[in-house]
Design a protein around this motif. Sequence first.
Motif, short mmCIF file in Angstrom:
data_model
loop_
_atom_site.label_atom_id
_atom_site.label_comp_id
_atom_site.label_asym_id
_atom_site.label_seq_id
_atom_site.Cartn_x
_atom_site.Cartn_y
_atom_site.Cartn_z
N VAL A 287 72.34 32.81 -84.86
CA VAL A 287 72.10 32.60 -86.29
C VAL A 287 72.90 31.37 -86.73
O VAL A 287 74.06 31.23 -86.38
CB VAL A 287 72.57 33.82 -87.11
CG1 VAL A 287 72.48 33.52 -88.60
CG2 VAL A 287 71.75 35.03 -86.76
N LYS A 288 72.23 30.49 -87.46
CA LYS A 288 72.94 29.32 -87.96
C LYS A 288 73.06 29.43 -89.48
O LYS A 288 72.08 29.47 -90.19
CB LYS A 288 72.17 28.05 -87.60
CG LYS A 288 72.18 27.75 -86.13
CD LYS A 288 71.72 26.33 -85.87
CE LYS A 288 71.41 26.12 -84.40
NZ LYS A 288 70.02 26.48 -84.07
N PRO B 219 75.04 27.37 -92.44
CA PRO B 219 75.81 26.14 -92.58
C PRO B 219 77.22 26.35 -93.13
O PRO B 219 78.15 25.73 -92.68
CB PRO B 219 74.99 25.31 -93.57
CG PRO B 219 73.71 26.01 -93.76
CD PRO B 219 73.82 27.38 -93.23
N ASN B 220 77.37 27.23 -94.07
CA ASN B 220 78.68 27.37 -94.68
C ASN B 220 79.02 28.83 -94.88
O ASN B 220 78.48 29.50 -95.74
CB ASN B 220 78.72 26.63 -96.03
CG ASN B 220 80.07 26.75 -96.69
OD1 ASN B 220 81.05 27.14 -96.05
ND2 ASN B 220 80.11 26.43 -97.97
N ASN C 269 74.04 32.39 -103.18
CA ASN C 269 73.50 31.04 -103.07
C ASN C 269 72.67 30.83 -101.81
O ASN C 269 72.39 29.71 -101.43
CB ASN C 269 74.64 30.02 -103.09
CG ASN C 269 75.45 30.12 -104.35
OD1 ASN C 269 74.91 30.40 -105.41
ND2 ASN C 269 76.75 29.90 -104.25
N GLN D 259 68.34 33.41 -94.85
CA GLN D 259 69.77 33.41 -94.52
C GLN D 259 70.39 34.77 -94.78
O GLN D 259 71.18 35.26 -93.99
CB GLN D 259 70.48 32.33 -95.34
CG GLN D 259 70.17 30.93 -94.86
CD GLN D 259 70.85 29.87 -95.70
OE1 GLN D 259 70.95 30.01 -96.91
NE2 GLN D 259 71.31 28.83 -95.07
N GLY E 265 76.85 20.49 -89.16
CA GLY E 265 76.28 21.83 -89.33
C GLY E 265 75.11 21.80 -90.29
O GLY E 265 74.99 22.66 -91.14
N ALA E 266 74.30 20.77 -90.14
CA ALA E 266 73.31 20.54 -91.18
C ALA E 266 72.20 21.59 -91.23
O ALA E 266 71.79 21.98 -92.30
CB ALA E 266 72.70 19.17 -91.02
N HIS E 267 71.74 22.03 -90.07
CA HIS E 267 70.52 22.84 -90.11
C HIS E 267 70.79 24.32 -90.18
O HIS E 267 71.33 24.92 -89.28
CB HIS E 267 69.64 22.50 -88.92
CG HIS E 267 69.12 21.11 -89.03
ND1 HIS E 267 68.03 20.79 -89.79
CD2 HIS E 267 69.59 19.94 -88.54
CE1 HIS E 267 67.83 19.49 -89.75
NE2 HIS E 267 68.77 18.94 -88.99
N GLY E 268 70.39 24.89 -91.27
CA GLY E 268 70.49 26.33 -91.44
C GLY E 268 69.15 26.93 -91.12
O GLY E 268 68.37 26.38 -90.36
N ILE E 269 68.88 28.03 -91.74
CA ILE E 269 67.62 28.72 -91.54
C ILE E 269 66.49 27.86 -92.09
O ILE E 269 66.56 27.34 -93.18
CB ILE E 269 67.63 30.05 -92.29
CG1 ILE E 269 68.88 30.83 -91.91
CG2 ILE E 269 66.38 30.84 -92.00
CD1 ILE E 269 69.11 30.97 -90.45
N LEU F 94 67.11 24.32 -93.52
CA LEU F 94 67.80 24.09 -94.79
C LEU F 94 69.08 23.31 -94.56
O LEU F 94 69.83 23.62 -93.65
CB LEU F 94 68.15 25.43 -95.44
CG LEU F 94 67.14 25.98 -96.42
CD1 LEU F 94 67.68 27.27 -97.00
CD2 LEU F 94 66.88 24.97 -97.53
N LYS F 95 69.30 22.34 -95.39
CA LYS F 95 70.53 21.58 -95.25
C LYS F 95 71.56 22.07 -96.25
O LYS F 95 71.22 22.53 -97.34
CB LYS F 95 70.26 20.11 -95.48
CG LYS F 95 69.72 19.46 -94.22
CD LYS F 95 69.56 17.98 -94.40
CE LYS F 95 68.88 17.39 -93.17
NZ LYS F 95 68.14 16.19 -93.50
N TYR F 96 72.79 21.94 -95.84
CA TYR F 96 73.86 22.31 -96.74
C TYR F 96 74.57 21.05 -97.19
O TYR F 96 74.99 20.24 -96.37
CB TYR F 96 74.83 23.26 -96.02
CG TYR F 96 76.12 23.43 -96.77
CD1 TYR F 96 76.13 24.06 -98.02
CD2 TYR F 96 77.32 22.96 -96.25
CE1 TYR F 96 77.29 24.21 -98.72
CE2 TYR F 96 78.49 23.11 -96.95
CZ TYR F 96 78.48 23.74 -98.18
OH TYR F 96 79.64 23.89 -98.87
N ALA G 91 72.11 29.89 -112.14
CA ALA G 91 72.41 30.13 -110.73
C ALA G 91 71.23 30.80 -110.05
O ALA G 91 70.93 30.53 -108.89
CB ALA G 91 73.66 30.98 -110.60
N THR H 126 68.35 28.16 -109.15
CA THR H 126 68.53 27.21 -108.07
C THR H 126 68.55 27.88 -106.72
O THR H 126 68.86 29.03 -106.60
CB THR H 126 69.84 26.42 -108.25
OG1 THR H 126 70.90 27.34 -108.45
CG2 THR H 126 69.73 25.47 -109.41
#
Lengths: 258, 364
Positions: free
Chosen positions: A137-138, A140-141, A148, A153, B11-15, B18-20, B361, B364
Amino acid sequence: MLGEVILRTEGLTKHYGGVHALEDADFEIRKGEHVAIMGDNGAGKSTFVRQITAVEQKTRGTIWFDGREVNFAGPLDAREAGIETVFQTLALADDLDVPDNLFLGREKVLFKLGKFSILDYRGMREATEEGLRKTAVKIPNLNNSIRNMSGGQRQCVAIARTATFRSKLTIMDEPTAALGVQETEQVENIIRTLKEAGEPLILISHNMRQVFDLVDRIIVFRRGRMVADLNKEETDGQDVVAYITGAKTQPQFADKAA
Amino acid sequence: MAKDKVRSQKGAHGIGGLKYDPSKRTRPQELNVFMALILIVVIFEALGWMVIGDSFLFNTRENVDGIFNVRRLRIIILQVSIIGIIAIGVTQVIILGGIDLSSGSIVGATAMIAMSFAQVAEVNGQPNPKGMFLEQGWVDLPVLVPVAIGLGCGVLAGFINGFFVAVTKIPPFIATLGMMVAARGVAKWWSKGQPISFPTDSYATIGSGMTPVVLFALLAILFYLIMKYTVYGKHTYAIGSNEDAARMSGIKVDRHKIIVYTIAGSLASLAAIVLSSKNLTAQAGMGIMYELDAIAMAVIGGISLSGGRGSIVGTVIGALIFGVIISGFTFLRLDAYYQEIFKGGIIVGAVVLDQWRQQRAART
């Protein structure tokens, strides 16, 4: 490839007042096996899961887990025994971040002081990172609060809980119901990772393609009863639909599911 | 900037790709509140020069040394510190997803009961005219006695609040409203409406000078650390954020609620002890509306009324804003009536702001 039986239920029954939501479910799953539970809405799939994980208390029946009979008092008991569940509602606290959610209710502490034990943030973070690596699982933060995050995710965070705690059995209740194509793929990849690692899984899903892609065996529920126990190789989509809609019932369940 | 870029690529690529973007990280709420505090001070400073030709913040008297108007600053923090102690407890209850309307009445009841055990035997050679327990000889008791009894009152009231909220599942608004009325009744019944005065010297030192401020600061730091670094704090946030999730995670939600309400009650009673000691007397009407002031401090400080969000730091800044506004109104020589009208406006405004923030919130 399959090991011994990890979970078995016998005559598992749940009544909500006069509503017989689950009637005499006899079920078993072996180590390393992935089993899908299918059925229409209200067929008793989620009810079945809630009895196993002790989110609700069963009306009657017996559950054996990991070689002994169990009577979990609550979800934490089930979890401590090694049953990790990804609920439909995800059960995440929106305002907390990823490690906090993974360790919710079983926090790592630096030293014990009851309710006022000091949290081991670093330990939880490291364990989280390892769990995420294991499930591929990736996120990012990690410090981002769940609020958020996207649906995918969130789902991955919920699933990553299982990997972090080396569970003996994972249950997922419609993990991809609300996800887009890419996110669904990501979750399915995680499930394949679990399969490779030999971790048993019960998957509740409406998605026929997904079920045939991922699992070894398909159980069909209809109106609170099990009506079919099918090996993936010996069945197809049409056949399963016939069981779901009530056109067919396997002979061994016929007397019960009349 | 360059550093940020490297991090976001790593660590740019999320699910789903998606970029963070670290630069779009949300600013901590406390910082916004702090800027509001500064803005309000600046407004009062400007209004001061425009309306009455004097400085709000700075020292303008020639016979006094120093850059700042220290006297005013001291009054501001002294004024908010007692209600601030209550607000620390109320903050925890709100983060839990509840509300506590009973703190003002707990202050009244506790002040009466504690003070009645803190009285001296003789005043100017005569038996204490207000002495409640002269016959029983419960006078000139060590200070620990009234303090322990007072804290006991708060623990009991808070426990009852928590019990009704957690076990009977009635809305916290109703449970604590009941306690608000009942505890005020206790305060009036205790001495049949008579004020209770003449405490021992040791009791009188508890709230003397700047002690309330020191207590407020110590408690704020203590509970800031507890909320941030202990299981107790984490569970409080978790329950306020998603009670069902907390329950499914195995947190003993009901027990936890009782603990939080009990802590809030204890802090209210501690405020009562400090207040009655500072005033050297206790009256049945003490602490009226304190619950609303405490809630206002928390809300102004960015504690979300829907639970799960906010911190003690926010409440402390909220308390300061509260104090600055009251002091500013006095400074501008505006009537107390306007103060209250304005205070009502701020509370509603702060909640509207919070709603708006949440909706934004969610979008977004």
